[in-house]
Design an enzyme around this catalytic site. Sequence first.
Site, PDB file in Angstrom:
ATOM      1  N   SER A   8       0.812  -1.212   0.000  1.00 28.12           N
ATOM      2  CA  SER A   8       0.000   0.000   0.000  1.00 28.12           C
ATOM      3  C   SER A   8       0.849   1.267   0.000  1.00 28.12           C
ATOM      4  CB  SER A   8      -0.912   0.012   1.230  1.00 28.12           C
ATOM      5  OG  SER A   8      -0.140   0.009   2.421  1.00 28.12           O
ATOM      6  N   SER A  36     -14.368   7.419  23.415  1.00 26.12           N
ATOM      7  CA  SER A  36     -13.783   8.584  22.752  1.00 26.12           C
ATOM      8  C   SER A  36     -12.433   8.883  23.390  1.00 26.12           C
ATOM      9  CB  SER A  36     -14.708   9.800  22.898  1.00 26.12           C
ATOM     10  OG  SER A  36     -14.113  10.942  22.332  1.00 26.12           O
ATOM     11  N   GLY A  48       1.888   3.959   4.373  1.00 24.28           N
ATOM     12  CA  GLY A  48       1.617   2.763   3.590  1.00 24.28           C
ATOM     13  C   GLY A  48       2.828   1.862   3.610  1.00 24.28           C
ATOM     14  N   PHE A 116      -8.827   2.398   8.675  1.00 19.06           N
ATOM     15  CA  PHE A 116      -8.176   2.439   7.374  1.00 19.06           C
ATOM     16  C   PHE A 116      -9.215   2.502   6.257  1.00 19.06           C
ATOM     17  CE2 PHE A 116      -5.861   0.612   3.736  1.00 19.06           C
ATOM     18  CZ  PHE A 116      -4.714   1.390   3.770  1.00 19.06           C
ATOM     19  N   ASN A 191       4.557 -10.286  13.023  1.00 17.79           N
ATOM     20  CA  ASN A 191       4.807 -10.004  14.437  1.00 17.79           C
ATOM     21  C   ASN A 191       4.217 -11.141  15.264  1.00 17.79           C
ATOM     22  OD1 ASN A 191       2.013  -9.487  14.917  1.00 17.79           O
ATOM     23  ND2 ASN A 191       2.273  -7.296  14.567  1.00 17.79           N
ATOM     24  N   LEU A 221       9.298  -9.269  17.813  1.00 20.45           N
ATOM     25  CA  LEU A 221       8.862  -9.222  19.211  1.00 20.45           C
ATOM     26  C   LEU A 221       8.989  -7.820  19.798  1.00 20.45           C
ATOM     27  CD1 LEU A 221      10.759 -12.450  20.361  1.00 20.45           C
ATOM     28  CD2 LEU A 221       8.360 -12.304  19.644  1.00 20.45           C
ATOM     29  N   GLY A 252       7.965  -1.909  11.737  1.00 15.86           N
ATOM     30  CA  GLY A 252       7.950  -3.196  11.049  1.00 15.86           C
ATOM     31  C   GLY A 252       8.349  -3.078   9.597  1.00 15.86           C
ATOM     32  N   ASP A 253       7.971  -1.985   8.959  1.00 15.06           N
ATOM     33  CA  ASP A 253       8.332  -1.781   7.558  1.00 15.06           C
ATOM     34  C   ASP A 253       9.837  -1.539   7.409  1.00 15.06           C
ATOM     35  OD1 ASP A 253       5.637  -1.992   6.791  1.00 15.06           O
ATOM     36  OD2 ASP A 253       5.300   0.132   7.185  1.00 15.06           O
TER      37      ASP A 253
END
Length: 300
Positions: A8, A36, A48, A116, A191, A221, A252-253
């Site tokens: 993405s 809220s 993305g 998303f 993950n 982790l 993570g990316d």
Amino acid sequence: MPALICGSLAFDTIATFPGRFAQQILPEQLHILNVSFLVPTMRREFGGCAGNIAYSLAQLGGEPVVMAAVGGDGAGYVERIAGWGARTDLIRQVDDAFTAQAIIITDVDNNQITAFHPGAMQSAHETAVPADASIRIGIVAPDGRDAMLQHAAQLADAGVPFIFDPGQGLPMFDGPELARFVEQASWVALNDYEARMLCDRVGTTIEALSRSHLRGVVVTLGAEGCEVWQQGVRTLVPGVKADAVVDPTGCGDAFRAALLYGLERDWALARCAELGNRLGAIKIASRGGQNHTLDSARLG
């Protein structure tokens, strides 16, 4: 050699909740949830999975080829990616849609709640993996459902080894579909939460997956580092202490960019993971998924 990044491109609206979600959500009242969160700070970032991965891979000296879709509002994002030296000819622009939008709320423990809107991402499957022998490796990261299914099959048919990285897209797929992804992939990256979900849906274990045709399974982790599984053997790759913990978005990316960089160079998987842990520690000290700078002295 170029690395094909299927995933993405999105705009991230990131807000910070100066409390803990757990203190606001009553587990026994989830069936009537009405919550809220007051978020005093908010910003908009380029994001993305494909964009974030390409950003770090380009900084490492890799050659990212981004295959994704943007909306009529995405021309500036494509120009930004081209500015890194990445290929953008496989980015489809869908003029009558918005670029995908992620709205992310992070609490003080770095837990995240995300909404998303897929927008143009739903047309990503209309671009096919090119029959390009120069592509050495690929990754199927979170994207439109059809795009993930088709791009994985196309990479497998072309004989291009790839990482299956379902991420937050994992719930879109049932057990047989996930099993097929795994059969087609060369590596799987998840993950710890995603690993449990995948194993539950497929009816297997990480150890069993690692004993299959896969060249490796990586389970991240967080601050503890990651597990590298190969042929039933688990190796813990320790985490790297960050200078500051500012924003986990895109960590993570960044890690997956390191996997691509190392695997393309035939590094051992544990060495790739070590680099990924260093990148994650650098990224978490910056806001957004594409604002960190990689210092070669820290990566050596």
